[in-house]
Design an enzyme around this catalytic site. Structure first.
Site, short mmCIF file in Angstrom:
data_model
loop_
_atom_site.label_atom_id
_atom_site.label_comp_id
_atom_site.label_asym_id
_atom_site.label_seq_id
_atom_site.Cartn_x
_atom_site.Cartn_y
_atom_site.Cartn_z
N SER A 144 0.85 -1.19 0.00
CA SER A 144 0.00 0.00 0.00
C SER A 144 0.88 1.24 0.00
CB SER A 144 -0.88 0.03 1.25
OG SER A 144 -1.55 1.27 1.33
N TYR A 158 -1.36 -0.44 10.20
CA TYR A 158 -1.53 -0.99 8.84
C TYR A 158 -0.37 -0.54 7.95
CZ TYR A 158 -3.67 -1.19 4.12
OH TYR A 158 -3.93 -1.41 2.79
#
Ligand code: NAP
Length: 249
Positions: A144, A158
Site C-alpha cells: 500500500s 496498517y
C-alpha cells in the site's frame, strides 16, 4: 493443453476479485481464498468459469498456518503445479491514533497482512524454487502507499504492516533471484473497494481524492492490470521492486 495456475489470497472481493477474473481472462486456472463471504466468492468463481478456466475457491484465514497449508495442498491436488501467487488478503481497522490502539488489534493487523503473506510466500517458494525441484514462478505482494506515507491519524499499524511487506518483497526477491522466481509488490493508492468500510468510513476515497494529484480514486481493475503484468513474461527483468499505482499520490 495445460494452463498456468495462480493462487490469489482474498479473491472474493475488491482487488483480489478483479485480479482473479483478469487472470482467468489471461488464461490462468485460478485458485483463490476468501475468509467468510462465500456468496461473493461464488460470484467470482462463476465469472472465472465463464471464461472457460478452472476456479477453485477455498475458505481460509491466511493468518493461520494450518489454513494456509490446507490451501496449498488443495491447489496441488486439484490444479497442479503453482506458477503464480498473489498475496492480496489484507485488512485494516477503525481509523484512530496509535495511542488509542491495543495489542489485540496489532496482532490481527500484523497477522493477516504480514504473517499471512510470509506463510503463503514460504509455501510458494517450496513449490516454485529450482532449489526445491520446482520450475520457477512469480510472487506479487499487495502492499500500500500507506507504507510510504505512514497513514498518521488513520492506521499507522496498517502502514507499518505494509512496510514489512515491502521489506519482505525486496529480501525474498534477492534470496530466490537465481531460482527462477521473481518477487514484486504493487502499492495501491486510494482504490474503490469495501475495505474503507472496515476503517469506519465507506466514502473515504471520495473524501480524500482531492489529495491525489490525478484528483480521482483508482479501480480494482487498474491494480489487477499491474499485478498481471508483474507476473507476465513482459516483466521478465523486474524483481524486488514495488510499483505505486496511486494516481501520483
Ligand atoms: P477488500 O475489498 O476488503 O477485500 C478483502 C479480501 O480479503 C476479501 O476477499 C476478504 O475475504 C479477504 N480476507 C480478509 N481477511 C482475510 C483473511 N484473514 N484471510 C483470508 N482472506 C481474507 O480489500 P481490498 O481493498 O480489495 O484490498 C486488497 C489488498 O489491497 C489488501 O492487501 C489491502 O491492504 C490492499 N490495499 C487496498 C487499498 C484500497 O484503497 N482499497 C489501498 C492500498 C492497499 P471475505 O470476502 O471473505 O471477507
Amino acid at each position: 493443453m495445460t494452463h498456468p495456475v495462480i493462487l490469489i489470497t482474498g479473491g472474493s472481493r475488491g482487488i483480489g476479485a478483479a485480479t482473479a477474473i483478469l487472470a482467468a481472462k489471461r488464461g490462468y486456472d485460478v485458485a483463490f481464498t476468501y475468509q467468510s463471504n462465500a456468496t461473493a466468492a461464488n460470484e467470482v468463481a462463476e465469472k472465472i468459469r465463464a471464461t472457460g478456466r478452472k476456479a477453485l475457491m477455498l475458505q481460509a484465514d491466511v493468518a493461520v498456518e494450518a489454513d494456509v497449508l490446507g490451501v496449498f495442498k488443495q491447489v496441488d491436488a486439484q490444479l497442479g503445479r503453482l506458477d503464480a501467487l498473489v498475496n492480496n488478503a489484507g485488512i485494516l481497522e477503525k481509523i484512530m491514533r496509535l495511542e488509542q490502539m491495543d495489542a489485540a488489534r496489532w496482532q490481527r493487523v500484523l497477522g493477516v497482512n504480514v504473517i499471512g503473506s510470509f506463510l503463503c510466500a514460504k509455501e510458494a517458494v517450496l513449490r516454485m524454487s529450482t532449489r526445491h525441484g520446482g520450475k520457477g514462478g512469480g510472487i506479487v505482494n499487495v502492499s500500500s502507499v500507506a507504507a510510504r506515507i505512514g497513514s498518521p491519524n488513520e492506521f499507522v499499524d496498517y502502514a507499518a504492516a505494509k512496510g514489512a511487506v515491502d521489506s519482505m518483497t525486496m529480501g525474498l526477491a534477492k534470496e530466490v533471484a537465481t531460482e527462477n522466481i521473481r518477487v514484486n509488490a504493487v502499492r495501491p493508492g486510494l482504490i474503490y473497494t469495501e475495505i474503507h468500510a472496515s476503517a469506519g468510513e465507506p466514502g473515504r476515497v471520495d473524501r480524500a481524492k482531492e489529495g491525489v494529484p490525478m484528483k480521482r480514486g483508482g479501480t480494482a481493475d487498474e491494480i489487477a492490470e499491474t499485478i498481471l503484468w508483474l507476473l507476465s513474461d513482459q516483466s521478465s527483468y523486474v524483481t524486488g521492486t514495488t510499483i505505486d499505482v496511486a494516481g501520483g499520490r
